[in-house]
Enzyme design. Structure first.
Site, PDB file in Angstrom:
ATOM      1  N   HIS A   1      19.610  17.936  73.204  1.00  0.00           N
ATOM      2  CA  HIS A   1      18.039  18.693  72.078  1.00  0.00           C
ATOM      3  C   HIS A   1      18.663  19.905  71.673  1.00  0.00           C
ATOM      4  CE1 HIS A   1      17.735  22.510  74.961  1.00  0.00           C
ATOM      5  NE2 HIS A   1      18.732  21.594  75.828  1.00  0.00           N
ATOM      6  N   CYS A   2      17.840  20.254  70.476  1.00  0.00           N
ATOM      7  CA  CYS A   2      17.848  22.467  69.731  1.00  0.00           C
ATOM      8  C   CYS A   2      17.319  22.108  70.638  1.00  0.00           C
ATOM      9  CB  CYS A   2      18.364  21.829  68.594  1.00  0.00           C
ATOM     10  SG  CYS A   2      17.310  20.814  67.976  1.00  0.00           S
ATOM     11  N   MET A   3      16.788  23.753  68.928  1.00  0.00           N
ATOM     12  CA  MET A   3      15.124  24.242  69.915  1.00  0.00           C
ATOM     13  C   MET A   3      14.460  23.675  69.352  1.00  0.00           C
ATOM     14  SD  MET A   3      15.345  27.394  70.422  1.00  0.00           S
ATOM     15  CE  MET A   3      14.158  28.877  70.321  1.00  0.00           C
TER      16      MET A   3
ATOM     17  N   ARG B   1      13.591  19.630  69.299  1.00  0.00           N
ATOM     18  CA  ARG B   1      13.646  18.397  69.049  1.00  0.00           C
ATOM     19  C   ARG B   1      14.348  18.119  70.062  1.00  0.00           C
ATOM     20  NH1 ARG B   1      15.354  18.380  62.834  1.00  0.00           N
ATOM     21  NH2 ARG B   1      14.005  20.887  63.364  1.00  0.00           N
TER      22      ARG B   1
ATOM     23  N   VAL C   1      11.053  22.323  74.648  1.00  0.00           N
ATOM     24  CA  VAL C   1      11.941  21.470  74.198  1.00  0.00           C
ATOM     25  C   VAL C   1      12.758  20.883  75.659  1.00  0.00           C
ATOM     26  CG1 VAL C   1      13.383  22.502  73.034  1.00  0.00           C
ATOM     27  CG2 VAL C   1      13.261  19.543  73.355  1.00  0.00           C
TER      28      VAL C   1
END
Length: 672
Positions: free
Chosen positions: A26-28, A30, A70
């Site tokens: 995951h990123c910031m 999504r 997320v």
């Protein structure tokens, strides 16, 4: 019960189950999946999950947009699914397995040439203008050019070659440098290796075909030809990767105490030797083979078929630098037969690729960032210099390149089929008709019309379907992006070029702000960065430009530090990458500040995070320091998104853009 228990179960089911997931990270904002079979993902149902704001596929990754929370969703998902999350690098590597070999090659070429594109565009325009003033005979019954009748323009014609030669003849220097930059090795060694490929001590590569004798380095029991590789792309790429391999090898096996001495010495000398002794000759053999095939095709009984093939593949050949070998073939044909049927096909190929760019310019007329490349690339292509169009536009999107190749093939068949001949090598674009023998003007004009119309129409039709609204510069909220978590923000009524008005503040006493001042601070957001504020629709990322995460603005930064735009609590940070930060104001307004696009892939290199989750910050406190140079060197844009991801109790939010902002001073949003 977990916060996202229901949503996690739904996502795992709709995405095809645990067995369909190769890797997840995951990123910031999504979740990033690499799926065994992307077709098993039920996109419609995934978009209907109440915490999902949208989905899309990019570079082999299936991305599910969740928002600021997320990280919590990811932890619950991996725990429930029984899957161990991996690093973003591992996801990126796994995603490559979903790409074809051609996609990976195209992607690598694109990354290598991305930093060189500005120089190619500039060089293309310079050479195009130079062709007009020195190569086209406008005067004295078509016998003299502007440079022939004017000393000023003769001097300008000669002077401009200084730039053209630097960009195109010395292109291997830029290519090898870009490879070392992309691979994270020593860039100055790449520059030096590139310079050895184009050294003036060598026989100029463009003169090899006509040289009576090629000088050599004589080592007694073997010799190496002293040939330069001006304009050669394949040789430069191969040499660059040889250097990268050697440097990484010696760095791994060399003690740190002598690394500064041993690694450059042991890497550069063998790389230069291999480049001239092995890589260079391979490049020339490939070029000779192409020249032989071209000459055979020109003299065969199925020249119309050869014309179709040549017209189809000439543009890709240009991207390798091997097209320069055709100059020798053209020269030989002119000397022996008094004309050449090869050069008209080259001119038509250039026109066809320019027409594809023209169609892209029409499709992206509202995308100012794309137009900065499209317009000059189209102009230089129509004037005979195709590299800016090929590497800057057509290769990037792929389908314009193919549409141009199809149009070129059809135009080449018309040209060869009707016997079109040129008097000599001329300008390889629209002005190329001036080098055609007069009796073939109408035939060539017909081929030119085909080279303009067919690629334009094909690119326009395909582009209408393949280009996203963001790539076109349009705004269109996708289905599934609305819902309870999607803020309903008022549109900014300021236009580009307008000035933000900063209200007067009451004085602050020595103990801090008074009540009215504190109230004022909750009414505005100030710029977190110094730079140009742009509408969110112009962000070069669909998730932001289509407002999937919420409304906001973009900032093209002039500085290297992100500051808090208001008094707030740090809600979320990307501790491992440091490229993004989420804030929550007292009234519940949630803000996401995301530095650059896809900068999560940098794994924190070039970023310093000054805060942690739960910290309280005041307006103007530093949040993130970043290196714009490292971001650009990694092939990413520095444009920063400032997104309002949740309204809280704020009302009547108005966003301001179109002005030059100063961090901590210029107001970018007001609300009640």
């Amino acid at each position: 019960m977990a916060k996202y228990d229901k949503q996690v179960k739904e996502l795992l089911d709709y995405i095809g189950g645990k067995q369909n997931i190769q890797a997840v990270s995951h990123c910031m904002t999504r979740m990033r999946f690499v799926l065994t079979d992307p077709a098993k993902a039920d996109e419609k149902k995934i978009n209907e999950i109440d915490c999902v704001k949208g989905t899309f596929t990019q570079a082999g990754q299936y991305q599910v947009i969740i928002g600021n929370d997320v990280a919590n969703f990811y932890n619950e998902f991996t725990k429930y699914a029984g899957i161990e999350g991996v690093s973003k690098d591992a996801v990126k590597q796994a995603a490559k397995t979903n790409q074809s070999v051609l996609q990976r090659i195209m992607g690598a070429l694109g990354e290598i040439f991305a930093p060189i594109i500005p120089a190619l565009i500039c060089g293309g325009l310079v050479l195009g203008f130079r062709n007009v003033i020195g190569e086209i005979n406008f005067f004295n019954n078509g016998t003299q050019s502007l440079a022939d009748i004017s000393q000023f323009w003769a001097g300008m014609y000669s002077f401009l070659w200084l730039i053209g030669e630097a960009v195109f003849h010395l292109l291997p220097v830029g290519i090898v440098w870009s490879i070392t930059k992309k691979m994270g090795t020593t860039q100055i060694l790449g520059i030096i290796l590139g310079l050895t490929l184009v050294s003036p001590q060598l026989l100029n590569g463009f003169n090899v075909a006509t040289a009576t004798e090629i000088p050599v380095w004589d080592f007694g029991f073997f010799q190496i030809q002293m040939i330069g590789y001006q304009g050669q792309v394949i040789t430069a790429i191969m040499a660059g990767f040889v250097l990268v391999f050697l440097e990484k090898f010696f760095k791994k096996h060399c003690p740190e105490v002598v690394s500064m001495i041993v690694v450059p010495f042991c890497s550069l000398i063998p790389a230069v030797f291999i480049a001239h002794a092995v890589v260079g000759p391979i490049g020339w053999r490939i070029g000779d083979a192409i020249a032989f095939v071209v000459n055979l095709g020109l003299t065969s009984n199925v020249r119309w078929l050869f014309a179709a093939v040549f017209g189809l593949v000439y543009a890709p050949i240009v991207m390798t630098g091997l097209h320069h070998m055709t100059n020798a073939i053209d020269s030989q044909l002119v000397n022996t037969t008094g004309g050449t049927i090869l050069w008209p096909m080259i001119a038509l190929s250039n026109i066809a690729q320019g027409s594809s760019v023209l169609a892209m310019s029409v499709l992206q007329k509202r995308n100012e960032r794309a137009q900065q490349v499209n317009v000059p690339a189209c102009i230089s292509c129509y004037l005979g210099v195709t590299e800016p169009a090929l590497f800057g536009v057509n290769l990037k999107y792929k389908f314009p390149l193919i549409c141009g190749m199809i149009g070129s093939a059809i135009a080449a068949m018309i040209s060869v089929g009707t016997g079109v001949e040129a008097l000599s090598i001329g300008v390889g674009g629209l002005p190329g008709i001036l080098s055609i023998k007069p009796q073939f003007y109408l035939n060539f004009l017909l081929a030119m019309i085909v080279a303009v119309v067919v690629p334009f129409v094909l690119t326009f039709i395909v582009g209408k379907k393949k280009l996203t609204d963001s790539q076109k510069g349009l705004v269109s909220l996708p289905s599934g992006s609305s819902g309870g978590s999607q803020p309903n923000l008022a549109q900014s009524d300021t236009q580009a070029g307008s000035k933000a008005v900063t209200p007067n503040r009451t004085e602050i006493d020595e103990n801090g702000a008074d009540d009215s001042a504190a109230s004022y601070e909750t009414m505005v957001l100030k710029a977190p960065l110094t730079g140009k504020v742009i509408p969110i629709e112009k962000m070069p990322d669909e998730v932001f430009s289509q407002k999937i995460m919420g409304d906001g603005v973009g900032i093209e930064p002039d500085g290297d530090t992100v500051y808090a735009p208001a008094d707030a609590t740090v809600g979320v940070v990307m501790a491992d990458s440091g490229h993004a930060c989420g804030l929550v104001l007292k009234n519940g307004l949630e803000i996401l500040i995301h530095v650059g696009i896809d900068t999560v892939d940098m794994n924190g290199d070039g970023f310093t995070l000054h805060v942690k989750e739960g910290d309280t910050v005041r307006c103007g406190d530093p949040l993130i320091t970043f290196s714009p140079e490292k971001i650009r060197a990694a092939g990413h844009t520095v444009t920063t998104a400032v997104i309002i991801t949740g309204e809280g109790e704020a009302k009547n939010i108005r966003l301001l853009s179109g002005m030059d902002a100063k961090a901590g001073q210029t107001v970018i949003a007001t609300f009640e």
